[in-house]
Write a protein that holds these residues in place. Structure first.
Motif, PDB file in Angstrom:
ATOM      1  N   ILE A  95      23.827  75.920  25.899  1.00 49.46           N
ATOM      2  CA  ILE A  95      24.561  77.162  26.159  1.00 49.46           C
ATOM      3  C   ILE A  95      24.065  77.688  27.505  1.00 49.46           C
ATOM      4  O   ILE A  95      23.018  78.311  27.585  1.00 49.46           O
ATOM      5  N   LEU A  96      24.787  77.383  28.558  1.00 51.27           N
ATOM      6  CA  LEU A  96      24.388  77.789  29.909  1.00 51.27           C
ATOM      7  C   LEU A  96      25.323  78.896  30.366  1.00 51.27           C
ATOM      8  O   LEU A  96      26.527  78.694  30.445  1.00 51.27           O
ATOM      9  N   ARG A  97      24.761  80.053  30.632  1.00 44.40           N
ATOM     10  CA  ARG A  97      25.603  81.201  30.971  1.00 44.40           C
ATOM     11  C   ARG A  97      25.165  81.839  32.274  1.00 44.40           C
ATOM     12  O   ARG A  97      24.587  82.924  32.276  1.00 44.40           O
ATOM     13  N   PRO A  98      25.394  81.167  33.399  1.00 44.18           N
ATOM     14  CA  PRO A  98      24.980  81.794  34.651  1.00 44.18           C
ATOM     15  C   PRO A  98      25.680  83.134  34.850  1.00 44.18           C
ATOM     16  O   PRO A  98      26.865  83.261  34.569  1.00 44.18           O
TER      17      PRO A  98
ATOM     18  N   ILE B  60      31.373  73.772  43.210  1.00 42.52           N
ATOM     19  CA  ILE B  60      31.285  75.208  42.994  1.00 42.52           C
ATOM     20  C   ILE B  60      31.982  75.500  41.665  1.00 42.52           C
ATOM     21  O   ILE B  60      33.198  75.573  41.592  1.00 42.52           O
ATOM     22  N   LEU B  61      31.203  75.603  40.606  1.00 44.51           N
ATOM     23  CA  LEU B  61      31.760  75.832  39.267  1.00 44.51           C
ATOM     24  C   LEU B  61      31.448  77.259  38.868  1.00 44.51           C
ATOM     25  O   LEU B  61      30.285  77.640  38.795  1.00 44.51           O
ATOM     26  N   ARG B  62      32.469  78.046  38.634  1.00 46.54           N
ATOM     27  CA  ARG B  62      32.261  79.463  38.344  1.00 46.54           C
ATOM     28  C   ARG B  62      32.961  79.870  37.064  1.00 46.54           C
ATOM     29  O   ARG B  62      33.975  80.564  37.095  1.00 46.54           O
ATOM     30  N   PRO B  63      32.462  79.423  35.920  1.00 43.55           N
ATOM     31  CA  PRO B  63      33.128  79.826  34.684  1.00 43.55           C
ATOM     32  C   PRO B  63      33.121  81.343  34.538  1.00 43.55           C
ATOM     33  O   PRO B  63      32.127  81.986  34.817  1.00 43.55           O
ATOM     34  N   ARG B  64      34.243  81.868  34.127  1.00 41.34           N
ATOM     35  CA  ARG B  64      34.365  83.299  33.889  1.00 41.34           C
ATOM     36  C   ARG B  64      33.822  83.556  32.488  1.00 41.34           C
ATOM     37  O   ARG B  64      34.413  83.147  31.499  1.00 41.34           O
ATOM     38  N   PRO B  65      32.659  84.208  32.375  1.00 36.20           N
ATOM     39  CA  PRO B  65      32.041  84.317  31.045  1.00 36.20           C
ATOM     40  C   PRO B  65      32.914  85.120  30.088  1.00 36.20           C
ATOM     41  O   PRO B  65      33.485  86.131  30.465  1.00 36.20           O
ATOM     42  N   ARG B  66      33.032  84.635  28.884  1.00 35.90           N
ATOM     43  CA  ARG B  66      33.749  85.395  27.857  1.00 35.90           C
ATOM     44  C   ARG B  66      32.802  85.534  26.690  1.00 35.90           C
ATOM     45  O   ARG B  66      32.692  84.661  25.840  1.00 35.90           O
TER      46      ARG B  66
ATOM     47  N   THR C 126      41.023  74.055  32.486  1.00 39.98           N
ATOM     48  CA  THR C 126      40.209  73.715  33.651  1.00 39.98           C
ATOM     49  C   THR C 126      38.785  73.375  33.214  1.00 39.98           C
ATOM     50  O   THR C 126      38.373  73.669  32.095  1.00 39.98           O
ATOM     51  N   VAL C 127      38.051  72.770  34.130  1.00 42.86           N
ATOM     52  CA  VAL C 127      36.646  72.465  33.863  1.00 42.86           C
ATOM     53  C   VAL C 127      35.879  73.753  33.562  1.00 42.86           C
ATOM     54  O   VAL C 127      35.006  73.772  32.690  1.00 42.86           O
ATOM     55  N   GLU C 128      36.222  74.811  34.269  1.00 36.87           N
ATOM     56  CA  GLU C 128      35.530  76.081  34.039  1.00 36.87           C
ATOM     57  C   GLU C 128      35.870  76.651  32.660  1.00 36.87           C
ATOM     58  O   GLU C 128      34.986  77.153  31.958  1.00 36.87           O
ATOM     59  N   ASP C 129      37.130  76.535  32.255  1.00 38.18           N
ATOM     60  CA  ASP C 129      37.498  76.892  30.872  1.00 38.18           C
ATOM     61  C   ASP C 129      36.629  76.124  29.878  1.00 38.18           C
ATOM     62  O   ASP C 129      36.139  76.675  28.885  1.00 38.18           O
ATOM     63  N   ALA C 130      36.467  74.841  30.146  1.00 36.88           N
ATOM     64  CA  ALA C 130      35.742  73.973  29.210  1.00 36.88           C
ATOM     65  C   ALA C 130      34.280  74.389  29.098  1.00 36.88           C
ATOM     66  O   ALA C 130      33.682  74.319  28.023  1.00 36.88           O
ATOM     67  N   MET C 131      33.698  74.837  30.218  1.00 35.14           N
ATOM     68  CA  MET C 131      32.302  75.275  30.184  1.00 35.14           C
ATOM     69  C   MET C 131      32.159  76.528  29.329  1.00 35.14           C
ATOM     70  O   MET C 131      31.205  76.673  28.557  1.00 35.14           O
TER      71      MET C 131
END
Lengths: 444, 444
Positions: free
Chosen positions: B417-420, A417-423, B132-137
């Protein structure tokens, strides 16, 4: 870029949308004496037929997404612009985009389809589409999160809602994601969530009387039988009318679910600025048999976004399938070359290579010409047919490896479950003091 | 779960945080007569040392993230709960979480560190962390998007801003991401963005007088020399004080940049409910030499979140490195067993296995005991040391394949560039009518 048309005497072809059709066209125009400008909102081209495997944690997004700039590296006279298409100005021969207007000699609209919620706000707000790689990433998170929530939820009614997965749409996408979830239910849930084993339910809601309506009734029956064997509840004749607070209302009844997957319809991506009367069923752009947009001279449309009129065998237009888009792209590349040389363009003739849908491990249905078959032969064929067009040696290899891995381990291994916080990258404000910038290399 | 303590006579160890330390502890407690409950906000454990390669498009997020439920499948008496930790109630012997209180016999805090913005709102708002991995994404998207914007931006000042990449922090993470960006500048940009070749700039801002201050000055000098050779602008003695509207202000001057990467400090993840005086420098939880939290009986802390007092060789605490966390976890597993059997716990003795940082292709620095070396031997060692602890055969294999691929193609291949668009799983409202739910299997 507006003034640059016919740079070095080469006509410029602007392609809006770099999906299967747009990309094929760009590739086939290489070496034919055109400057090509491809415009897409993403910096990658996605391979749609495998999106459901990203959603079901079997494949990585990157395995079915191909960076466009890398694809264009080998192509002199090919440019890529990452931009949103805003509209067309056929009078000025300009494509309007978020990075400014782009002048064209020939414009090809190849932006494909998007999820159609049929204007139902409740469904659009709550149901999850599965049309893009990004949709699939969201969906994967939501499926896994629902299981996590079910694990800790103590209220039985709420837990049941987390364990109910509702798929709306009985076409290939619906059948494929239902099958993938059924395999997750059988192989992954008992191991990852022993408490939930046997309590997950998958409901496939189909508005028509049979699944896979574009295929033969025998294939439909086979797909339904396979899904039922895999424990999927198939509800034919259920047309969904609303989705609100986790309750799906359909013709046949209601279902409670925290995860409603909407694969019930697509419409052509809309474009501003086309002449009145240029749009047909599902918002598709009407073209003549040479893919030329009705009422315009140098504007073409191909793939899911278009509808070719005048083919006596396909009075309602050709099916919105990858093969139609690819065939139209190849023909258009040759036609543009013919046109530049003063020749006549050839009409599009659709060659039906067959249709297929996969259901699960060793289960699929296929129709090629008059042959109809299922089971292991169809499944093997499906794998081969879908591995071949994946672009790039590395992607092919990684998809194959994932498939082999999942096959032998009976598990979709990418259960993250990967939920990057979009910036978002925002435009810095103007008029700020600069000064003091370090000279590049100053300390080297 | 509160009432279940000492189920079947087994004491329950609750582990808050399933990073390297927490996960190692859970694994080593298997078969020692404990019930283990691991709690983490993610459903995966991440391998931090390779996060920068996710940010620089060299590795997939999934390659360095391991689904926790899969890891726990083989472990009877191991439970996983995906939840946010809210605090500790040592009086009631309960860990407070977003899925309710969890009672414990022993509690181990192993939640690691988080990015420290030192309370500077401008930096927190604009700069991008890489913890974090999410930061990296997010970071990967932003880096690629800045290049796309530079490609179409016509205002030279704005374009320059997109082409300036500022990294704040001269530790291993800063050096590693600077090196990875320098390789992207050299190998990828000229091919993907021919117009931008030679115009991208990477600035590494370091508040101290030398990079990698925890290593020997010879290693620092070597790293700086390597980075300068690769075209990175290294600014020593620049302490960043603000970041506003794309302008980074530092002691030495200002820089304009649309992409500011913040790897300048971490602090321990805070936990509510610890006794006063239990926190030390950087918010780290103070423990005795057996990792027991100061002032508490059955609560322990390990890894980056903790600071062991009383080791005469490490008066300021052990370094916040993976090896310290792993060693503490192994010792604590044995100590808990000793304690249950009525024996005495052993004090922690840190075994320094060496430190290293990678800079780029065939460039790295390493210190093992008194040996200090760099170049190809250090780089090869770095690869081996970082491949070994990656969990799972498949992940090891995929990381290795990606490395080999990138090595031979001179390109980070995952330039997507993947931006869910996140769609949170919300609690459906209560009190809604249910009725009409299809009987499971009713149509089968």
């Amino acid at each position: 870029m507006k003034a640059n048309i016919r740079t070095n005497g080469m006509p410029r072809v602007v392609i809006a949308g770099a999906g299967l059709g747009g990309l094929r066209l760009a590739m086939e125009l290489r070496g034919r004496g055109f400057q090509v400008v491809a415009v897409d909102r993403n910096n990658y081209s996605q391979f749609s037929p495998l999106i459901y495997q990203v959603a079901s944690a079997g494949l990585e997004p990157s395995s079915i997404s191909f960076p466009l700039r890398r694809l264009f590296q080998g192509c002199r006279d090919c440019l890529f612009r990452m931009a949103e298409v805003r509209g067309v100005d056929p009078g000025a021969k300009v494509l309007l985009t978020s990075v400014g207007p782009i002048g064209y000699d020939y414009l090809v609209l190849a932006m494909g389809g998007e999820t159609n919620f049929f204007g139902q706000a409740g469904i659009e707000r709550e149901a999850l589409p599965m049309k893009t790689v990004e949709d699939a990433m969201v969906l994967r998170n939501r499926i896994l999160l629902a299981l996590e929530r079910a694990q800790t939820e103590e209220d039985p009614q709420k837990r049941e809602r987390y364990l109910n997965f509702v798929i709306v749409g009985g076409g290939p996408s619906g059948v494929e994601i239902a099958g993938a979830l059924a395999e997750m239910k059988k192989d992954v849930v008992p191991r990852d969530y022993p408490d939930l084993a046997g309590r997950m339910h998958i409901h496939l809601l189909n508005s028509g009387p049979r699944l896979l309506k574009s295929m033969d009734p025998a294939s439909s029956a086979r797909a339904e039988k396979d899904l039922l064997k895999m424990g999927v509840h198939v509800h034919n004749g259920w047309r969904v009318t609303d989705c609100r607070n986790g309750v799906v209302s359909a013709g046949g009844g209601t279902l409670e679910s925290a995860t409603v997957i909407w694969v019930s319809g697509i419409r052509a991506v809309p474009v501003e600025g086309l002449p009145p009367g240029a749009l047909g069923r599902g918002g598709r752009i009407l073209t003549d048999r040479c893919c030329r947009v009705r009422g315009l001279e140098d504007v073409f449309a191909i793939g899911d976004q278009s509808l070719v009129l005048g083919d006596p065998e396909w009075k309602d237009g050709h099916p919105q399938l990858a093969q139609a888009a690819l065939q139209q792209a190849s023909l258009l590349a040759r036609n543009l070359e013919r046109k530049e040389k003063g020749g006549a363009m050839q009409p599009f003739v659709y060659r039906n290579l067959g249709t297929m849908a996969t259901i699960g491990r060793k289960r699929a249905v296929a129709e090629i010409g008059r042959m109809k078959f299922g089971g292991l032969p169809a499944w093997t064929l499906w794998l081969v047919v879908h591995l071949r067009p994946i672009l790039g040696v590395k992607n092919k290899f990684f998809v194959l490896l994932n498939w082999i891995w999942n096959y032998f381990t009976y598990a979709q291994s990418l259960r993250l479950i990967l939920r990057p916080r979009p910036r978002p990258l925002e435009e810095p404000q103007e008029g700020k003091p600069r000064g003091g910038e370090a000279a590049p290399g100053g300390q080297a």
